[in-house]
Scaffold this motif. Structure first.
Motif, PDB file in Angstrom:
ATOM      1  N   PRO A  76       0.156   3.916  -9.385  1.00  0.00           N
ATOM      2  CA  PRO A  76      -1.068   3.578 -10.126  1.00  0.00           C
ATOM      3  C   PRO A  76      -0.772   2.914 -11.470  1.00  0.00           C
ATOM      4  CG  PRO A  76      -1.308   5.710  -9.114  1.00  0.00           C
ATOM      5  CD  PRO A  76       0.117   5.308  -8.888  1.00  0.00           C
TER       6      PRO A  76
ATOM      7  N   ILE B  97      -4.570   4.092  -1.589  1.00  0.00           N
ATOM      8  CA  ILE B  97      -5.431   2.994  -1.146  1.00  0.00           C
ATOM      9  C   ILE B  97      -4.838   2.391   0.130  1.00  0.00           C
ATOM     10  CG2 ILE B  97      -6.294   0.688  -1.685  1.00  0.00           C
ATOM     11  CD1 ILE B  97      -7.646   2.752  -3.338  1.00  0.00           C
TER      12      ILE B  97
ATOM     13  N   ILE C 178       2.459   2.200  -3.658  1.00  0.00           N
ATOM     14  CA  ILE C 178       1.561   2.154  -4.817  1.00  0.00           C
ATOM     15  C   ILE C 178       2.021   3.111  -5.918  1.00  0.00           C
ATOM     16  CG2 ILE C 178      -0.755   2.789  -5.650  1.00  0.00           C
ATOM     17  CD1 ILE C 178      -1.881   1.704  -3.037  1.00  0.00           C
TER      18      ILE C 178
ATOM     19  N   PHE D 156      -3.220  -1.193  -8.567  1.00  0.00           N
ATOM     20  CA  PHE D 156      -4.209  -0.218  -8.106  1.00  0.00           C
ATOM     21  C   PHE D 156      -4.322   0.877  -9.156  1.00  0.00           C
ATOM     22  CE2 PHE D 156      -2.111  -2.095  -4.456  1.00  0.00           C
ATOM     23  CZ  PHE D 156      -3.165  -2.453  -3.626  1.00  0.00           C
ATOM     24  N   ASP D 157      -5.527   1.416  -9.306  1.00  0.00           N
ATOM     25  CA  ASP D 157      -5.663   2.450 -10.332  1.00  0.00           C
ATOM     26  C   ASP D 157      -5.524   3.867  -9.787  1.00  0.00           C
ATOM     27  OD1 ASP D 157      -8.103   2.949  -9.127  1.00  0.00           O
ATOM     28  OD2 ASP D 157      -9.300   2.056 -10.718  1.00  0.00           O
TER      29      ASP D 157
ATOM     30  N   ARG E  30     -10.767   7.545  -1.980  1.00  0.00           N
ATOM     31  CA  ARG E  30      -9.715   6.521  -2.010  1.00  0.00           C
ATOM     32  C   ARG E  30     -10.234   5.167  -1.520  1.00  0.00           C
ATOM     33  NH1 ARG E  30      -6.094   7.743   1.807  1.00  0.00           N
ATOM     34  NH2 ARG E  30      -7.012   9.663   2.603  1.00  0.00           N
TER      35      ARG E  30
ATOM     36  N   TYR F 253     -13.341  -1.246  -3.719  1.00  0.00           N
ATOM     37  CA  TYR F 253     -12.613  -2.446  -4.146  1.00  0.00           C
ATOM     38  C   TYR F 253     -12.359  -2.482  -5.647  1.00  0.00           C
ATOM     39  CZ  TYR F 253     -16.946  -4.527  -5.951  1.00  0.00           C
ATOM     40  OH  TYR F 253     -18.086  -4.791  -6.680  1.00  0.00           O
TER      41      TYR F 253
ATOM     42  N   HIS G 297     -10.975  -0.386  -7.318  1.00  0.00           N
ATOM     43  CA  HIS G 297      -9.667   0.219  -7.594  1.00  0.00           C
ATOM     44  C   HIS G 297      -8.544  -0.821  -7.599  1.00  0.00           C
ATOM     45  CE1 HIS G 297     -11.300   4.216  -7.467  1.00  0.00           C
ATOM     46  NE2 HIS G 297     -11.657   4.122  -6.195  1.00  0.00           N
ATOM     47  N   ILE G 298      -8.879  -2.070  -7.240  1.00  0.00           N
ATOM     48  CA  ILE G 298      -7.876  -3.135  -7.162  1.00  0.00           C
ATOM     49  C   ILE G 298      -8.011  -4.062  -8.358  1.00  0.00           C
ATOM     50  CG2 ILE G 298      -6.935  -5.013  -5.766  1.00  0.00           C
ATOM     51  CD1 ILE G 298      -8.365  -3.813  -3.360  1.00  0.00           C
ATOM     52  N   ARG G 299      -6.888  -4.431  -8.941  1.00  0.00           N
ATOM     53  CA  ARG G 299      -6.872  -5.376 -10.055  1.00  0.00           C
ATOM     54  C   ARG G 299      -5.969  -6.553  -9.697  1.00  0.00           C
ATOM     55  NH1 ARG G 299     -10.198  -2.246 -10.987  1.00  0.00           N
ATOM     56  NH2 ARG G 299     -10.563  -0.912 -12.806  1.00  0.00           N
TER      57      ARG G 299
ATOM     58  N   THR H  97     -10.746  -1.960   1.346  1.00  0.00           N
ATOM     59  CA  THR H  97     -10.142  -0.657   1.097  1.00  0.00           C
ATOM     60  C   THR H  97     -10.693   0.410   2.040  1.00  0.00           C
ATOM     61  OG1 THR H  97     -11.736   0.062  -0.596  1.00  0.00           O
ATOM     62  CG2 THR H  97      -9.853  -1.243  -1.349  1.00  0.00           C
TER      63      THR H  97
ATOM     64  N   CYS I  83       0.825  -1.217   0.000  1.00  0.00           N
ATOM     65  CA  CYS I  83       0.000   0.000   0.000  1.00  0.00           C
ATOM     66  C   CYS I  83       0.858   1.266   0.000  1.00  0.00           C
ATOM     67  CB  CYS I  83      -0.931  -0.001   1.213  1.00  0.00           C
ATOM     68  SG  CYS I  83      -2.180  -1.300   1.190  1.00  0.00           S
TER      69      CYS I  83
END
Length: 316
Positions: A60, A142, A58, A137-138, A120, A123, A125-127, A91, A55
């Motif tokens: 993006p 996060i 990160i 994360f986009d 922020r 979920y 936002h997570i890949r 998140t 985290c």
């Protein structure tokens, strides 16, 4: 032969009592070691844990390789995120930090600050990519909070290790998250399911009923664990990730019973946030789709109890 072991992990006391063929002390030592390794992987309080580093660093869009343990943990969390349409969401970490229910004098954050932090949270936002075992994360900022699933996930790892060691009968208690392997055997050698008491949310020193467990676990989510009052309003730690505020109290507590330990943790939180109607529908769907035993006992705000038929709930 029966062996017992107690140790501190996940900021709580963990206990294992098991009938173990062979070298019981060695097997329980392995369980403790694995617990501490998982703690170092998932702890949000350890700045050097794998989760904290993920985290903190990160970038993006960048896919980051992670351990199988962390990947599986996130994968299981996101499954419940999707099924609950975001009512459960790891998140929520920045919101948990903002509300800070563990502070000596907690306070209600401003609406503006909550809206800012909500940007922020989510979920989606997570890949995850299973083929490369990576997480992306986009956006930055996060914060993943493992608190609503960590002990259940840990119990699952311990149960698996005990089974590989030939254990068929055990009782595990990880800070109130319970799992029993096999049935209870009384002094006469007769076996029956374990009878487990559920704490009364209105009087935490007493119980309001019991359930029966065999090769299954139980976890409870309730507002009373961390809360404070301000201007006559109760604010509790079960935050709705969709609004940024504690979920309005329609339930006092939710206990989930399951043959899969991680579901007890994940679903007790999701059910509480969703409420009785949507929560019970989620349990029914996941029970049908997964083939696991999943039941619930929920205490409504008026003190009445809703329990699925398979919970074998008996009022005190």
């Amino acid at each position: 032969m029966e062996y017992t072991r107690a140790f501190l992990a996940y900021d709580t006391l963990c206990r294992i009592a098991a009938k173990i063929p062979g070298e019981g002390e060695r097997l329980l030592e392995q369980c403790e070691t694995e617990a501490h390794e998982l703690e170092h992987t998932l702890s949000m309080f350890d700045p050097d844990s794998e989760l904290s580093v993920l985290c903190r660093d990160i970038r993006p869009g960048e896919a980051v390789p992670v351990s199988e343990t962390l990947y599986t943990f996130l994968e299981e969390n996101l499954e419940i995120c999707r099924l609950s349409d975001g009512a459960f969401d790891p998140t929520v970490g920045p919101l948990v930090k903002l509300w800070d229910f563990l502070a000596r004098t907690p306070h209600v954050p401003s609406a503006e600050r909550i809206q800012e932090v909500l940007g922020r949270v989510g979920y989606k936002h997570i890949r995850l990519n299973r083929e490369t075992r990576t997480v992306a994360f986009d956006l930055a900022g996060i914060g993943l909070d493992p608190g609503a699933a960590g002990k259940g996930f840990a119990l699952g790892l311990t149960v698996d290790r005990l089974r590989r060691g030939g254990v068929r009968q055990a009782v595990l208690d990880y800070g109130g998250n319970l799992f029993v392997m096999g049935a209870h055997q009384d002094a006469r050698g007769e076996t029956r399911p374990w009878r487990v008491a559920i704490r009364d949310p209105d009087d935490t020193g007493s119980v309001f009923g019991t359930v029966e467990l065999q090769d299954a676990g139980i976890a409870t989510s309730s507002w009373y664990e961390h809360s404070f009052q301000k201007d006559g309003v109760v604010y509790h730690h079960l935050l709705d990730p969709r609004t940024g505020y504690p979920m309005p109290l329609t339930l006092k507590s939710v206990s989930i019973l399951s043959s899969r330990p991680v579901y007890t943790d994940l679903l007790s939180t999701a059910f509480f946030i969703l409420g009785e109607t949507a929560g019970s529908a989620l349990v029914d769907r996941l029970r049908r789709d997964s083939g696991e035993m999943i039941e619930y006992v929920a205490v409504r705000e008026d003190g009445t109890v809703a329990a699925s038929a398979g919970a074998a709930f008996t009022p005190a």
